[in-house]
Each structure stands twice: as C-alpha cells, then as structure tokens.
Motif scaffolding. Structure first.
Motif, mmCIF file in Angstrom:
data_model
loop_
_atom_site.group_PDB
_atom_site.id
_atom_site.type_symbol
_atom_site.label_atom_id
_atom_site.label_comp_id
_atom_site.label_asym_id
_atom_site.label_seq_id
_atom_site.Cartn_x
_atom_site.Cartn_y
_atom_site.Cartn_z
ATOM 1 N N HIS A 1 42.465 29.743 33.765
ATOM 2 C CA HIS A 1 42.258 30.202 35.135
ATOM 3 C C HIS A 1 41.753 29.092 36.063
ATOM 4 N N GLY A 2 41.323 27.962 35.492
ATOM 5 C CA GLY A 2 40.955 26.824 36.316
ATOM 6 C C GLY A 2 39.547 26.840 36.881
ATOM 7 N N PHE A 3 38.673 27.683 36.327
ATOM 8 C CA PHE A 3 37.280 27.719 36.773
ATOM 9 C C PHE A 3 36.407 27.278 35.594
ATOM 10 N N ASP A 4 36.389 25.981 35.353
ATOM 11 C CA ASP A 4 35.839 25.441 34.112
ATOM 12 C C ASP A 4 34.360 25.733 33.910
ATOM 13 N N ASP A 5 33.596 25.863 34.990
ATOM 14 C CA ASP A 5 32.153 26.064 34.846
ATOM 15 C C ASP A 5 31.756 27.525 35.002
ATOM 16 N N HIS A 6 32.732 28.447 35.025
ATOM 17 C CA HIS A 6 32.427 29.857 35.217
ATOM 18 C C HIS A 6 32.276 30.567 33.873
ATOM 19 N N VAL A 7 31.467 31.623 33.885
ATOM 20 C CA VAL A 7 31.213 32.394 32.672
ATOM 21 C C VAL A 7 31.513 33.865 32.952
ATOM 22 N N VAL A 8 31.583 34.645 31.880
ATOM 23 C CA VAL A 8 31.915 36.058 32.003
ATOM 24 C C VAL A 8 31.081 36.846 31.003
ATOM 25 N N SER A 9 30.883 38.104 31.309
ATOM 26 C CA SER A 9 30.127 39.017 30.447
ATOM 27 C C SER A 9 31.026 39.493 29.297
ATOM 28 N N PHE A 10 30.752 40.701 28.772
ATOM 29 C CA PHE A 10 31.619 41.314 27.777
ATOM 30 C C PHE A 10 32.761 42.099 28.425
ATOM 31 N N ALA A 11 32.991 41.886 29.728
ATOM 32 C CA ALA A 11 34.184 42.454 30.360
ATOM 33 C C ALA A 11 35.420 41.897 29.666
ATOM 34 N N ASP A 12 36.559 42.547 29.846
ATOM 35 C CA ASP A 12 37.752 42.095 29.134
ATOM 36 C C ASP A 12 38.078 40.637 29.424
ATOM 37 N N GLY A 13 37.945 40.221 30.698
ATOM 38 C CA GLY A 13 38.289 38.837 30.962
ATOM 39 C C GLY A 13 37.677 38.224 32.199
ATOM 40 N N MET A 14 37.235 39.052 33.166
ATOM 41 C CA MET A 14 36.768 38.549 34.449
ATOM 42 C C MET A 14 35.401 39.119 34.807
ATOM 43 N N PRO A 15 34.629 38.386 35.617
ATOM 44 C CA PRO A 15 33.291 38.869 35.965
ATOM 45 C C PRO A 15 33.271 40.170 36.762
ATOM 46 N N LEU A 16 34.237 40.384 37.674
ATOM 47 C CA LEU A 16 34.236 41.600 38.488
ATOM 48 C C LEU A 16 35.664 42.082 38.708
ATOM 49 N N LEU A 17 35.762 43.382 39.021
ATOM 50 C CA LEU A 17 37.041 43.981 39.395
ATOM 51 C C LEU A 17 36.893 44.686 40.735
ATOM 52 N N LEU A 18 37.794 44.377 41.663
ATOM 53 C CA LEU A 18 37.844 45.030 42.968
ATOM 54 C C LEU A 18 39.049 45.953 43.016
ATOM 55 N N VAL A 19 38.842 47.159 43.547
ATOM 56 C CA VAL A 19 39.916 48.136 43.705
ATOM 57 C C VAL A 19 39.941 48.608 45.155
ATOM 58 N N ASN A 20 41.153 48.773 45.678
ATOM 59 C CA ASN A 20 41.407 49.160 47.056
ATOM 60 C C ASN A 20 41.716 50.661 47.104
ATOM 61 N N GLU A 21 40.967 51.426 47.903
ATOM 62 C CA GLU A 21 41.189 52.871 47.984
ATOM 63 C C GLU A 21 42.622 53.215 48.378
ATOM 64 N N ALA A 22 43.220 52.427 49.262
ATOM 65 C CA ALA A 22 44.590 52.714 49.689
ATOM 66 C C ALA A 22 45.571 52.557 48.535
ATOM 67 N N SER A 23 45.310 51.614 47.643
ATOM 68 C CA SER A 23 46.176 51.440 46.469
ATOM 69 C C SER A 23 46.055 52.629 45.524
ATOM 70 N N VAL A 24 44.813 53.130 45.355
ATOM 71 C CA VAL A 24 44.607 54.329 44.531
ATOM 72 C C VAL A 24 45.337 55.516 45.150
ATOM 73 N N ALA A 25 45.261 55.658 46.473
ATOM 74 C CA ALA A 25 45.941 56.760 47.158
ATOM 75 C C ALA A 25 47.447 56.665 46.995
ATOM 76 N N ASP A 26 47.987 55.459 47.028
ATOM 77 C CA ASP A 26 49.434 55.266 46.843
ATOM 78 C C ASP A 26 49.855 55.720 45.448
ATOM 79 N N VAL A 27 49.091 55.311 44.441
ATOM 80 C CA VAL A 27 49.420 55.717 43.067
ATOM 81 C C VAL A 27 49.272 57.230 42.911
#
Length: 266
Positions: free
Chosen positions: A133-159
C-alpha cells in the motif's frame, strides 16, 4: 458532507458500539479491534466461520474491557499488560500479542463452544500496514487490513434500493459513516479531512460473507444479501473475485473525530 456515526469494535467480529467522539491514533480509532479471539493454534477467529462472536457485546473504558453474552455473567478484563504473551496469526501477519487473562480464555471458550484465547494488541505488539500500500511507517490493529473504514450513507441507500429492502449500515462494520456525498463518490477520493484529522484513502474495501450476517443476531441472510447484489455491480475491474464497498483509510495525523464534523475531500 458530515459525520453521522462513529463506531468502535473493541473485539474483532464481536458487537461494537457508537460514540459521539473518538480519538484517532496510528492504528485507528482508540480501542478499535485491539482485542481478538484466537483458536488453540493461535489463529485468528472471525464471525465468517464463527457467527457466535456477534452475540458478544463489548464495552470499553479507560481501564478495562467488559464482555457480555446471553445467559453468562459479564466478564471484565483489565487493560494492564501482563508478561503472558504469544505469537498470534491474522491473515499473513504474525503478531507478538498479550494474552491478558486466563479467565477470559475460559469465558470465551464456553460462549463459543471451542478452546480459544483472548489476545490483546498492546504497545509492544506491532503490526505494520502491508507494504504493497506504500505507507511504510503505518501500523494497523487486528482489523482485516486497514486502520479505519468509512461508509457513505448514499451508497448504503443505493444498495438497499437494489436489494429491495433496507440494509443496515452496521453490516459493513464502519468506523465512520458520512452523509452529503453522492452514492459511491468515495471511490474517487484519495485524501479526506474529517474535522481536524486528515486520512489517506488507501483503497476500496473488499467485502465478504460477513456482510450477509445480521449485525445483532449473527443469523445469515437466506438470500445472501447484500453480498449477492454487490457482486452484480461492484466487482474489482481487474481482480474480479473482490467485491468492493466502502473506503479503507489510514490516518495522516492524530486528533479527535466527532459526530457532526465536516468532511472535506482534500
């Protein structure tokens, strides 16, 4: 655009809770996915194969984690780090984790019906973000792969409209939920500012069977939704096995995010 929800999931795959504000740290939101259940081989466990994890309620304060499950006495685990440690495996990563409390191991083994252990990611337990991913000094928790997940309400409404019934935002286990953007606008973002904190948008999030589990009961959707519908129009253009929804973030600084904060694409 503005923030409408902030969610923290202290124990991976268990139930989380909403907050009005949360501190952003290098691994993600404070307390988010810093605990994980591992099996007798110290391999990580998730609700994909063990839906009973979703029956566990979590609560977190400055000094302890509390776990609750139906017909069980609540269990409180102190956050102090003992010397009991072991390497645990999550996907391709091995992490030197803390095993904080044998009583927690016994409690979880009874609730989940198999021998398992509670692992805690203290400050000594370091898990680098994948080098690709190119962020050599970044760390992550026990999440699957990334520190945070953002979700857009409009995308949820579309689905939801495509499925033909409301889909709970919590099926996607987001840390930050926003409104005010067009559906799937987040696909084009590369950097976003939430309140006073800036995040890199690393990638779209590849989704799995977890989205078909009821976020409260853990019961699997008989029609395989919303993953079935997402698979029909949200596949990665090159890696066709990946079904994409939501934006993976890594913080570019520390600070506090709050419900109501403005969201700006920078």
């Amino acid at each position: 655009m503005e923030v409408t929800e902030i969610n923290v999931f202290p124990l991976k795959s268990a139930r989380g809770f909403g907050l009005s504000a949360a501190e952003v740290r290098p691994r993600g939101l404070a307390g988010d996915r810093r605990w994980m259940v591992v099996d007798e081989n110290h391999q990580f466990m998730t609700a994909r194969k063990c839906p009973a994890l979703l029956s566990i309620l979590t609560r977190l304060d400055e000094h302890r984690l509390t776990l609750r499950a139906r017909d069980r006495e609540p269990l409180t685990v102190a956050l102090a780090t003992p010397d009991r440690r072991a390497p645990v495996v999550i996907w391709r990563d091995e992490v030197d984790a803390c095993l904080p409390d044998p009583a927690a191991d016994a409690w979880l083994s009874e609730v989940l019906g198999q021998t398992c252990y509670l692992a805690y990611m203290d400050e000594r337990a370091v898990r680098p973000l994948a080098a690709k991913h190119g962020f050599d000094d970044h760390v992550v928790s026990f999440a699957d792969g990334m520190p945070l997940l953002l979700v857009n309400e409009a995308s949820v409404a579309d689905v939801s409209a495509r499925v033909g019934r409301p889909i709970e935002t919590l099926r996607f286990r987001p840390n930050i939920v926003i409104r005010g953007a067009e559906a799937f606008a987040e696909d084009t973002w590369r950097e976003v500012r939430v309140g006073d904190v800036t995040f890199a948008v690393v990638s779209a999030c590849a989704r799995c069977v977890f989205t078909t589990l009821d976020p409260i009961t853990g019961e699997r959707d008989p029609a395989g939704e919303p993953l079935k519908t997402l698979s029909s129009f949200r596949r990665h253009p090159q890696k066709r096995s990946d079904v994409l929804f939501g934006a993976n973030l890594t913080p570019l600084g520390n600070g506090v995010v709050r419900v109501g904060d403005p969201v700006t694409v920078t």
